[in-house]
Structures are given as C-alpha cells and as structure tokens.
Design a protein around this motif. Structure first.
Motif, short mmCIF file in Angstrom:
data_model
loop_
_atom_site.label_atom_id
_atom_site.label_comp_id
_atom_site.label_asym_id
_atom_site.label_seq_id
_atom_site.Cartn_x
_atom_site.Cartn_y
_atom_site.Cartn_z
N ASN A 116 -4.83 0.95 -66.55
CA ASN A 116 -4.03 0.52 -67.70
C ASN A 116 -4.61 0.99 -69.03
OD1 ASN A 116 -1.70 -1.13 -66.73
ND2 ASN A 116 -3.34 -2.22 -65.67
N ARG A 240 -3.25 -6.21 -70.90
CA ARG A 240 -3.19 -5.36 -69.70
C ARG A 240 -4.39 -4.44 -69.59
NH1 ARG A 240 2.92 -3.13 -70.38
NH2 ARG A 240 2.07 -2.84 -72.49
N VAL A 243 -6.98 -5.27 -66.95
CA VAL A 243 -6.59 -5.25 -65.53
C VAL A 243 -6.88 -3.88 -64.94
CG1 VAL A 243 -4.74 -5.66 -63.87
CG2 VAL A 243 -4.76 -6.92 -66.05
N ASP A 244 -7.98 -3.79 -64.20
CA ASP A 244 -8.26 -2.57 -63.46
C ASP A 244 -8.13 -2.87 -61.97
OD1 ASP A 244 -10.46 -4.09 -62.97
OD2 ASP A 244 -11.90 -2.78 -63.94
N THR A 250 -6.24 -7.39 -57.30
CA THR A 250 -6.01 -6.72 -58.57
C THR A 250 -5.22 -5.42 -58.41
OG1 THR A 250 -8.24 -5.76 -58.40
CG2 THR A 250 -7.99 -7.75 -59.73
N ALA A 254 -2.12 -4.75 -60.74
CA ALA A 254 -2.05 -3.51 -61.52
C ALA A 254 -0.80 -2.71 -61.17
CB ALA A 254 -3.30 -2.67 -61.26
#
Length: 269
Positions: A116, A240, A243-244, A250, A254
C-alpha cells in the motif's frame, strides 16, 4: 525537496526460512507472492518509480533469488531507473545497513511486502529530510488505520496524545545518518527483547512510552538527543499505509484494500 534519492527495498527471507505465504503460492520468496495477479514487490517498485528524483533502487535479497526478482523488476534501467541487487545479511538491520553503504544523499527504506506504499508517502518522508531531519519514521494514527479496515492492525504504539502504527517506511538524510543505525546492529526484531530495547532507546524512554507519559513529538525529541541526530515522525493521513503483508490474515486485508483502490473512489468501505 532533495534533488535525488536512493530507495532500498528489503526483500530477503527472515532467518533464511521460506515464508508460509511463499510456500503456499509455490514461490521461493514472499516478495514474489501474487496479490491480484501481481507479485508483492511490483507494487512497491511502481510506487517508488513514480516519485520524482528517484536515482537508483537497491533490492536487498539472497543471491539465489536475484534472477527471480529480476523477472519482476526488470534488468537495470529497464524501467527507467537503475536497479542494483545487494546480498542480504543475517538480520534485517544488517541488511539495511549494507544496502545503504556508500550511498550519497537521502535514502528511503521500505519492505518488499509494503503493497500500500504510495508516491505521496515517500514525498512526505523526503520533505522531512529537506526540512532538516536526519532520520524519519512513517507512522499512521490508530483511527486512520482502523478506518482502512477494523482488523488492519492489532498492536499500536501508545503515546499520551494518540496511538500509532508503523508503516514500514523510513528515510535517512544520507551517509551522516548511517551512524545512528549502529544502535540497532545487534539483531533484527530487537523489540521482542527488553534488554536490546533498553540498550537501544534507554530505560527512561521505554518507561515513558510504556505508561503513556510522553507525546509522539516529545518522544522524537528524546530520541534525537539519545541518537545525536534529528529524528522525526511523518504521520501519514491514510491508514492504509500501515497495512503490509505479514501473514495470511493481513494478506486478505491488503487484497481487499487493493481491490477497493482498483475499483476507484466511491466504493464503500
């Protein structure tokens, strides 16, 4: 903003182990795991290349994975930006240090799973460097992160003014800031070790953070004094960015965020 900068992408496996997501996808490295049909690292490359002033990209990864990553990143200069490959070290910190060695001018560091990442976030980091920072860490507020998805993150750094999440994005002013990284050269995820954390940040600073007795700006001032350089936090408005792709949970989040982004504005969260 600085005329040019170098980007470092940390893409190696942790501890040399094959990541579960990579194993499930049938690839050697997590950075090659596809999401919406594209490898994770491709999202990071595209974001960086869109930033004015990017002079060179360095991908830090095990030598045996270079050819596979080259098929995504392209040959050096194929995308208009030279791409170098730096052999990874035993720890994340040592890898980052090796990747930045010998670079003149500002350095932006991120991870290959930071799907992101946006050009705007990188520009915000470089603006802090232009305004006198030696080192910058990107954060996003708890409210903005949870607005992106209610399960986006489960752990936050709690300060007296707000709570924040790390965005896996850092910037250094250049060679003179590399000495600050020496503090972390003992090992990778030192936050899991109280002794390492105390050696790095100091007991008083840890206690102030633990009991929420210090603001984010106050913490940056104290760290600046401890490290002998100007450390700043760049708070990114879009949660955002925090968010990895760390694990299956996750990954799903993502992917959902990227799907919404691809659908364009106006898509309900």
């Amino acid at each position: 903003m600085p005329h040019t900068f170098t980007a470092v992408i940390l893409a190696a496996q942790r501890g040399g182990r094959i990541d579960p997501l990579a194993a499930e996808a049938g690839v050697t490295h997590k950075c090659l795991v596809p999401i919406l049909g594209r490898p994770l690292i491709e999202y990071v490359l595209d974001a960086l290349i869109a930033v004015p002033g990017l002079e060179r990209i360095r991908v830090c990864i095990e030598p045996g994975a270079v050819e596979a990553v080259k098929r995504v990143a392209g040959a050096s200069g194929e995308r208009g930006i030279p791409v170098d490959y730096v052999p990874s070290a035993e720890t994340i910190t040592e890898s980052a240090y090796a990747s930045a060695e010998g670079v003149e001018g500002p350095i932006v560091l991120t991870t290959a799973d930071n799907v992101n990442l946006t050009p705007g976030a990188v520009l915000q980091m470089l603006q802090e460097i232009e305004h006198g920072a030696d080192a910058v860490v990107a954060l996003a507020s708890k409210s903005s992160v949870l607005a992106s998805h209610p399960e986006a993150q489960r752990r936050f750094y709690e300060f007296s003014d707000d709570a924040y999440s790390n965005c896996n994005l850092y910037a250094l002013a250049g060679r003179q800031a590399l000495a600050m990284a020496e503090t972390f050269r003992e090992g990778g995820q030192f936050a899991k070790s109280p002794k390492r954390m105390i050696r790095a940040f100091g007991l008083i600073n840890i206690l102030l953070l633990r009991f929420r007795l210090i603001s984010l700006s106050g913490a940056m001032k104290r760290l600046s004094r401890r490290f002998g350089g100007r450390v700043r936090a760049a708070v990114l408005a879009d949660g955002r960015h925090a968010v990895d792709v760390d694990n299956e949970r996750t990954y799903r989040i993502a992917k959902l965020i990227l799907e919404r982004k691809a659908a364009g504005p106006g898509v309900a969260a």
